[in-house]
Design an enzyme around this catalytic site. Structure first.
Site, mmCIF file in Angstrom:
data_model
loop_
_atom_site.group_PDB
_atom_site.id
_atom_site.type_symbol
_atom_site.label_atom_id
_atom_site.label_comp_id
_atom_site.label_asym_id
_atom_site.label_seq_id
_atom_site.Cartn_x
_atom_site.Cartn_y
_atom_site.Cartn_z
ATOM 1 N N GLU A 54 70.862 0.854 36.721
ATOM 2 C CA GLU A 54 72.264 1.233 36.944
ATOM 3 C C GLU A 54 72.679 1.042 38.398
ATOM 4 O O GLU A 54 73.771 0.567 38.674
ATOM 5 C CB GLU A 54 72.503 2.682 36.514
ATOM 6 N N ASP A 71 82.520 3.699 38.428
ATOM 7 C CA ASP A 71 81.213 4.301 38.182
ATOM 8 C C ASP A 71 80.608 4.653 39.534
ATOM 9 O O ASP A 71 80.616 3.831 40.454
ATOM 10 C CB ASP A 71 80.294 3.326 37.443
#
Length: 148
Positions: A54, A71
């Protein structure tokens, strides 16, 4: 998608002076102490693998998505659903400012990630985990890290 990657790179360059990129073993220790090992049935290897894919273990990673949401942090937690970015009408299910997810102190990010796992579909929230970690032997992710 290409634009999101470029914006992530720009974000990393802008905040690079304050950025912390953890090592795999340091994160293993932090995650273990925070109770992530076997949290909702997900081994420590799942968490370490997911964080790598991620954010590359970068605490200040930010990715701007096509819908305008962002994000944030080591777990790439989305502003629309999980944190408060500003005056926009986000849901803020974690009851935390998005800026708290991009610091070297991972407490808020870990609490929010636990909430995501508990309240959604486990670790399926994270595409990096689904693509690279799900259903694989993840024991090497904590190898030589001095965690149980």
């Amino acid at each position: 998608m290409k634009a999101a990657g470029i914006l992530t790179l720009i974000g990393c360059l802008v905040t690079g002076a304050e950025s912390k990129i953890y090592t795999r073993c340091k994160l293993a220790k932090i995650f273990s102490r925070a109770g992530l090992d076997n949290y909702w049935g997900f081994s420590l290897g799942n968490w370490i693998c997911m964080a790598y894919y991620e954010s590359g273990y970068n605490t200040t990673a930010q990715t701007v998505l096509d819908d305008g949401s962002i994000d944030y942090g080591i777990f790439q937690i989305n502003s629309f659903a999980w944190c408060r970015r500003g005056k926009l009408k986000e849901n803020n299910h974690c009851h935390v400012a998005c800026s708290a997810l991009v610091t070297d102190d991972l407490t808020d990010a870990i609490i929010c990630a636990k909430k995501i796992v508990k309240e959604t579909q486990g670790m399926n929230y994270w595409q990096g985990w689904k693509k690279h970690c799900e259903g694989r032997d993840l024991s090497d992710w904590k190898k030589d890290c001095e965690v149980s």
